[in-house]
Scaffold this motif. Sequence first.
Motif, PDB file in Angstrom:
ATOM      1  N   ASN A   1       0.841  -1.200  -0.148  1.00 60.48           N
ATOM      2  CA  ASN A   1       0.045  -0.059   0.041  1.00 60.48           C
ATOM      3  C   ASN A   1       0.889   1.389  -0.048  1.00 60.48           C
ATOM      4  O   ASN A   1       0.755   2.368  -0.596  1.00 60.48           O
ATOM      5  CB  ASN A   1      -1.100   0.036   1.185  1.00 60.48           C
ATOM      6  CG  ASN A   1      -2.131  -1.157   1.078  1.00 60.48           C
ATOM      7  OD1 ASN A   1      -2.446  -1.531  -0.065  1.00 60.48           O
ATOM      8  ND2 ASN A   1      -2.693  -1.320   2.371  1.00 60.48           N
ATOM      9  N   ILE A   2       1.878   1.136   0.788  1.00 64.51           N
ATOM     10  CA  ILE A   2       2.984   2.154   0.841  1.00 64.51           C
ATOM     11  C   ILE A   2       3.619   2.418  -0.513  1.00 64.51           C
ATOM     12  O   ILE A   2       3.551   3.646  -0.956  1.00 64.51           O
ATOM     13  CB  ILE A   2       3.865   2.141   1.642  1.00 64.51           C
ATOM     14  CG1 ILE A   2       3.062   2.054   3.265  1.00 64.51           C
ATOM     15  CG2 ILE A   2       4.913   3.282   1.705  1.00 64.51           C
ATOM     16  CD1 ILE A   2       4.138   1.858   4.400  1.00 64.51           C
ATOM     17  N   ILE A   3       3.972   1.474  -1.077  1.00 59.41           N
ATOM     18  CA  ILE A   3       4.552   1.551  -2.502  1.00 59.41           C
ATOM     19  C   ILE A   3       3.799   2.018  -3.396  1.00 59.41           C
ATOM     20  O   ILE A   3       4.082   2.741  -4.140  1.00 59.41           O
ATOM     21  CB  ILE A   3       5.199   0.072  -2.740  1.00 59.41           C
ATOM     22  CG1 ILE A   3       6.466  -0.417  -1.857  1.00 59.41           C
ATOM     23  CG2 ILE A   3       5.634  -0.076  -4.206  1.00 59.41           C
ATOM     24  CD1 ILE A   3       6.868  -1.818  -2.082  1.00 59.41           C
ATOM     25  N   GLU A   4       2.495   1.514  -3.762  1.00 60.73           N
ATOM     26  CA  GLU A   4       1.507   2.022  -4.506  1.00 60.73           C
ATOM     27  C   GLU A   4       1.243   3.305  -4.473  1.00 60.73           C
ATOM     28  O   GLU A   4       1.296   4.255  -5.371  1.00 60.73           O
ATOM     29  CB  GLU A   4       0.330   1.216  -4.458  1.00 60.73           C
ATOM     30  CG  GLU A   4       0.384  -0.422  -4.880  1.00 60.73           C
ATOM     31  CD  GLU A   4      -0.784  -0.938  -4.642  1.00 60.73           C
ATOM     32  OE1 GLU A   4      -1.659  -0.748  -3.976  1.00 60.73           O
ATOM     33  OE2 GLU A   4      -0.889  -2.264  -5.411  1.00 60.73           O
ATOM     34  N   ALA A   5       1.247   3.913  -3.233  1.00 61.55           N
ATOM     35  CA  ALA A   5       1.025   5.452  -3.027  1.00 61.55           C
ATOM     36  C   ALA A   5       2.426   6.274  -3.559  1.00 61.55           C
ATOM     37  O   ALA A   5       2.155   7.192  -4.062  1.00 61.55           O
ATOM     38  CB  ALA A   5       0.846   5.652  -1.743  1.00 61.55           C
ATOM     39  N   ALA A   6       3.507   5.659  -3.051  1.00 61.67           N
ATOM     40  CA  ALA A   6       4.682   6.244  -3.677  1.00 61.67           C
ATOM     41  C   ALA A   6       4.962   6.285  -5.300  1.00 61.67           C
ATOM     42  O   ALA A   6       5.645   7.011  -5.610  1.00 61.67           O
ATOM     43  CB  ALA A   6       5.947   5.721  -2.830  1.00 61.67           C
ATOM     44  N   VAL A   7       4.383   5.382  -5.838  1.00 60.28           N
ATOM     45  CA  VAL A   7       4.566   5.251  -7.404  1.00 60.28           C
ATOM     46  C   VAL A   7       4.222   6.330  -8.186  1.00 60.28           C
ATOM     47  O   VAL A   7       5.004   6.542  -9.173  1.00 60.28           O
ATOM     48  CB  VAL A   7       3.867   3.909  -7.913  1.00 60.28           C
ATOM     49  CG1 VAL A   7       4.006   3.983  -9.383  1.00 60.28           C
ATOM     50  CG2 VAL A   7       4.639   2.671  -7.605  1.00 60.28           C
ATOM     51  N   SER A   8       3.399   7.195  -7.463  1.00 56.36           N
ATOM     52  CA  SER A   8       2.847   8.266  -8.570  1.00 56.36           C
ATOM     53  C   SER A   8       3.999   9.276  -8.337  1.00 56.36           C
ATOM     54  O   SER A   8       3.971  10.118  -9.188  1.00 56.36           O
ATOM     55  CB  SER A   8       1.587   8.851  -7.745  1.00 56.36           C
ATOM     56  OG  SER A   8       2.018   9.234  -6.225  1.00 56.36           O
ATOM     57  N   THR A   9       4.988   9.357  -7.351  1.00 56.34           N
ATOM     58  CA  THR A   9       5.957  10.278  -7.458  1.00 56.34           C
ATOM     59  C   THR A   9       7.271   9.849  -8.445  1.00 56.34           C
ATOM     60  O   THR A   9       8.255  10.588  -8.883  1.00 56.34           O
ATOM     61  CB  THR A   9       6.841  10.360  -6.055  1.00 56.34           C
ATOM     62  OG1 THR A   9       7.344   9.115  -5.809  1.00 56.34           O
ATOM     63  CG2 THR A   9       5.695  10.556  -4.996  1.00 56.34           C
ATOM     64  N   PHE A  10       7.062   8.605  -8.838  1.00 52.15           N
ATOM     65  CA  PHE A  10       8.038   8.072 -10.076  1.00 52.15           C
ATOM     66  C   PHE A  10       7.383   8.272 -11.524  1.00 52.15           C
ATOM     67  O   PHE A  10       7.984   8.864 -12.095  1.00 52.15           O
ATOM     68  CB  PHE A  10       8.238   6.710  -9.700  1.00 52.15           C
ATOM     69  CG  PHE A  10       9.341   6.402  -8.607  1.00 52.15           C
ATOM     70  CD1 PHE A  10       8.961   6.209  -7.429  1.00 52.15           C
ATOM     71  CD2 PHE A  10      10.638   6.037  -8.953  1.00 52.15           C
ATOM     72  CE1 PHE A  10       9.733   6.245  -6.338  1.00 52.15           C
ATOM     73  CE2 PHE A  10      11.568   6.071  -7.781  1.00 52.15           C
ATOM     74  CZ  PHE A  10      11.222   5.808  -6.721  1.00 52.15           C
TER      75      PHE A  10
END
Length: 493
Positions: A481-490
């Motif tokens: 869940n944390i990773i999926e939220a962070a992917v938008s910054t990539f």
Amino acid sequence: MISYHFPVFILMLLLGFAVVIPLHRKPFGKSFVVKMFSVLGLAFILAFAELLVVIYGEAYSYTFGSYQGGIGIEFLVDEFSALMTLVVITLSILILAYSVKDLEHEIASSKMYSYYTLVFLMLFSIIGMIFTNDIFNLYVFVEALSITSVAIIAIKNKKDTLMASMKYLLMGAIGSVTVLMGFALIYMVTGHLNMSLIFAEINEVWEQYPINILLAMGFILTGFGIKAAIFPLHNWLPDAHSSAPTPSSALLSGLVVKAYVFSIAKMMYRVIGQEITINIGISDYILVFAVLSMVMGSLFALSQTDIKRRLAYSSVAQIGYIFLGLGLGTELGLSAALFHVISHAFMKSALFLSAGSIIYYTGNRNVRKMDGIGYKMPITMAVFTIGVLGMIGIPGTSGFMSKWYLGLAVLDGGHPELLIVILLSSFLNALYYLPVVVSAFLRETPLEMHRSSLPQSMKISMAVVGLGSVVIGFYPSMIMNIIEAAVSTFIGI
């Protein structure tokens, strides 16, 4: 708000302690260990608090001094960078707790302070690479990490470690030069060093300079590929991991290599961008090397009898899994790759620490001479078995969830044929890992013990690392869940 400065506090804490360590004049002992873990404990608290701040708030950029964003040094603090920092510090605490007793028999007592100075400088460099949003400062941290990585191998001061560290130094130097050339080409095209500004500019001019950008990424991927040990640029890794002190092996495979992989992800998605990465064919090249690494790393591991060399070649194959996710060029692929970065950090740390315990207790490194060792070292072999099951991809481990997410990603990316490669690599993992477990628990052969017992600190440390892999396996959503939220910054920064 003070939480805004937490990333800098973490870095200054690690760097400050690294500077103070050489000033110690008393013999290495309990007082230093208490100080070291007090510093790491405070860093853990700050990293955990930072993760909560970002999760319940939002990602933010941190600029140093009075410079405007994009001109001076800048950090980008998002969900994954905060999570990765917490993972790095957590594993460091466990590996260093293991190291206190293990290093007494690996390196000279006069070098203990030097070793921990290098480790804290290494942690400083890794976390700097995670947070930085500037390619010049990324290169500075890369160089610092390269030097300290070589030094924690050479510190053992034996012929094999010196040879391995020299090979690592030479190949690492080639990698550093190629990375720098790639950064220079990007600066020539965009006129910026800040990653966010490069991304904005490159999307405007890439059609005018496709060859420059392709060359730049070729240099960057080759340089970081050497440092991350992707096949066939992996030659330094088996010698380095097998000859280094066990804590160094765990740090190199569990953390150092992941920092370089994370840097590749930054360059592909945060600097160049998803669309350009796909349009100029970078993703296709990465997929080819990912497949080669997954298969060839496993095949080379089959022929190794030294347990640490077998684990080292296994790392080559596992890096292929991460590159596979990156090369798909999709959000799901990137998420799966970042999940495996964390998953593999726990699994391979557990394997190296348990392998080191076997060598410490029995003096044996040969995988063909471990019959019945499970009866003598039940905790150690239980942790080793957890790592093995994770590498194969058995449900209940983080490795299974990694392969599950990668399987979904290759289907989503329109590459169902890559499922065969994942299954083939898993089968090969079973071929070279399971015989060790089977002989350890199902055969009874009297073993000569090199030492009378295994220190409790070593048992507890590796048990917690192994437990971490199981927890992630049963509760993958807390990471994903944390990773999926962070992917938008990539993607689509």
